[in-house]
Structures are given as C-alpha cells and as structure tokens.
Design an enzyme around this catalytic site. Structure first.
Site, mmCIF file in Angstrom:
data_model
loop_
_atom_site.group_PDB
_atom_site.id
_atom_site.type_symbol
_atom_site.label_atom_id
_atom_site.label_comp_id
_atom_site.label_asym_id
_atom_site.label_seq_id
_atom_site.Cartn_x
_atom_site.Cartn_y
_atom_site.Cartn_z
ATOM 1 N N HIS A 105 3.589 -7.803 0.808
ATOM 2 C CA HIS A 105 3.030 -8.500 1.703
ATOM 3 C C HIS A 105 1.486 -9.527 1.354
ATOM 4 C CE1 HIS A 105 0.654 -4.806 2.788
ATOM 5 N NE2 HIS A 105 -0.435 -5.611 2.580
ATOM 6 N N HIS A 145 0.869 -1.190 0.153
ATOM 7 C CA HIS A 145 0.311 0.035 0.455
ATOM 8 C C HIS A 145 0.782 1.484 0.232
ATOM 9 C CE1 HIS A 145 -2.974 -2.716 1.049
ATOM 10 N NE2 HIS A 145 -2.420 -3.335 2.352
ATOM 11 N N GLU A 188 -1.376 -1.044 8.253
ATOM 12 C CA GLU A 188 -2.541 -2.137 8.939
ATOM 13 C C GLU A 188 -2.058 -2.496 10.159
ATOM 14 O OE1 GLU A 188 -4.327 -2.978 5.265
ATOM 15 O OE2 GLU A 188 -2.896 -4.605 4.695
ATOM 16 N N ARG A 212 -1.173 -4.364 -6.746
ATOM 17 C CA ARG A 212 -0.643 -5.687 -7.056
ATOM 18 C C ARG A 212 0.402 -5.757 -7.407
ATOM 19 N NH1 ARG A 212 -6.165 -6.881 -8.981
ATOM 20 N NH2 ARG A 212 -6.956 -6.667 -7.512
#
Length: 322
Positions: A179, A104, A121, A199
């Site tokens: 990740h 991200h 996150e 992605r």
C-alpha cells in the site's frame, strides 16, 4: 492518586521527505519543520512517548500514566495483555508527495525480527485534493514470481491498484498488504503500536544529499500476502448521534460518530476510548472536567470513566477502543 479525566497530548510532529504544510495550515499544528508528514497524536513508540498537555497530569508521559493507573487507564483486560505498553499509535498524515510503496509484517514476523508488534492499520480520508489516489493491493492476481519480475524491471506500478479517493473513504490495511498514500491525501491513521515498515519502492526519489532511502525487499518478500482478497474498502453507516462501526479487528474497533446534539454516552467496554476529531469541534465532559476538541485534535478517555457527555453542533469524530 489524582482522578482521571479526558486527556490530551502534545502532538509529536515528524519531518518526512514526502510531507507538506497542511498539518500546519489546516490542522493548526505548531511547527517550523519544512515537510511535516505526520502528527503522532498518541504514541508509546520507544523514543516517541506522548506527553499530557492538559489538566493536573500535564507533563506526565503516557508511559508514566500506564505505570500509575494500569487498568484504570487502558482497561483491565488490556492491561493483562499489554501491561505498561499502550496498544495503539494514532496519527494524522499529510502526503504532499506519494509515500513509498510499502507493507508491514504480521505479529509473528515482527516479534521474531524486530521484537515488535505487527502493524495492522486503517485509514480515514479526511481531506483529498482532486484526482488524488491511494494505492492498495494489486490490480490482478499476483504471485511472488510475477511481483519480483516487475520489481526488477521497475514496472511495479503497472500491477498496483490505484483508488481515487474523497473525504470519508475508509480503508483497512491488513499486515502483508502492499500500500501507499498518494500525493494530496490527508488521512487519520489508527494502527498497532509499531514503527516497522518494509519499503519496496520509493519512486527513485533522493534526498538533499542525493541519497535514496533504504529499501527492504529481502525482508518484504516473506511478509507479502499474495492471496489476499480485495476486501480493503470499508463501507459504514453515517447515522447521526450514534456510533457506527467501521472496522473491528482483534487490535482495535473504530466507529464513525457524527454529533449534532448533546449526547450522554456510556463506555461499556473494558477499554479506553479515543476520539479523533476529523470535522468541526466538540466538548467532552467527564468527572467534572470539560475538554474541547477541534478538527485535527485527539482525546483519550481513560477506561475508568464510564459515563460522559459529548456536546457539538456539528462534529465528526472517530471513536476507537481495543
């Protein structure tokens, strides 16, 4: 203006190519979707705003609550920063198959490219099949050149770090870190309000129509932090009947709270509190309203509520505030 109380919301369920049925079978989420990958528990993402499911405010959206209650809902300092935008997105995720290798962007890139927040996150593993993994970071020192070479040769997995996981394992995923959640893992995810994901590899997977999902390698290369230390595993205490801090960052603080006796609690933060139940069940009472919460459910305690009680014989809660 009616008085605020412990709020619950209708889950927003997302069909994903990698999703399964555990959200339905283990967490009792009601759905006919074939591959339920995510349950968005509290969301203010555009087009996916949570709707209150309990009490006198049932049917109102999170957005409407913010416009009406402002700082009473999220805290005065949060309201100054975020105004009518709820700062967190709260999810349960079930990966039947591996998720794509992804990352991200940070706040600056996300604002510039997508008019969005970044997406810092954390994950709390609350169910994992035997030998299941999370992919977090690289297994060796990495440069952009070496990374691109592996990407080109489809050998990316050789340089990724695979961690075997079990219940209670917790990971802090900073922006810029590569990740993926591995097959067989269920996590509770706490993140900034953002749906921006880059992605980079999707295991050459195709959908029913034979199409591969879009990759974002041009965007991703500038967003990956190749110098990040391996500090993503979170260690924390598990002292019963007290809030044990797990992760604290500028975007959220999350604590582990195992409740085995009635607790009188005081919210000393200028913030809402969120409780995600990851084991057992509990009752949370405030302002004359008692709301039950069981495994797989989430509850929002508005910032204006300063004193409340949690009752449980044996429940594990994640406690979140900003």
């Amino acid at each position: 203006m009616s008085q605020l109380y412990p709020l619950k919301f209708n889950p927003i369920l997302k069909d994903k190519i990698w999703g399964g049925q555990k959200l339905k079978t283990l967490l009792n989420k009601q759905s006919n979707l074939p591959n339920i990958g995510e349950s968005w528990e509290i969301s203010d993402v555009e087009g996916d705003t949570s709707i209150v499911s309990n009490g006198s405010l049932a049917g109102q959206s999170l957005k409407e609550l913010l416009e009406t209650y402002k700082g009473d809902l999220i805290g005065e300092k949060n309201y100054k920063v975020f105004e009518n935008k709820f700062p967190l997105l709260i999810k349960f995720i079930d990966a039947k198959q591996d998720l794509s290798i992804q990352l991200h962007p940070n706040d600056e890139l996300a604002a510039e490219r997508h008019n969005s927040f970044g997406k810092t996150e954390m994950w709390y593993v609350f169910q994992a099949d035997e030998d299941s993994n999370l992919i977090v970071g690289f297994n060796q020192d990495m440069t952009a050149e070496k990374y691109l070479e592996h990407l080109e040769n489809k050998t990316l997995t050789k340089i990724l770090n695979f961690d075997k996981v079990q219940t209670g394992d917790t990971y802090f995923i900073e922006v810029g870190r590569v990740h993926a959640i591995g097959a067989g893992v269920m996590v509770a995810e706490i993140q900034q309000t953002s749906d921006i994901t880059y992605r980079v590899y999707d295991w050459d997977r195709v959908d029913d129509q034979g199409n591969e999902r879009e990759l974002h390698n041009d965007l991703a290369i500038d967003a990956i932090d190749f110098d990040m230390p391996d500090n993503f595993r979170v260690t924390y205490d598990k002292t019963e009947n007290t809030s044990n801090e797990m992760v604290s960052c500028p975007y959220f603080t999350t604590s582990y709270l195992k409740v085995t006796e009635p607790l009188k609690k005081e919210n000393k933060e200028d913030s809402f509190l969120i409780y995600m139940c990851v084991e057992g069940d509990a009752e949370i009472s405030a302002n004359g309203v008692t709301e039950s919460i069981k495994k797989g459910e989430t509850l929002l305690l508005p910032a204006a509520i300063k004193n409340f009680e949690i009752k449980a014989k044996d429940a594990t809660l994640l406690e979140v505030y900003v």
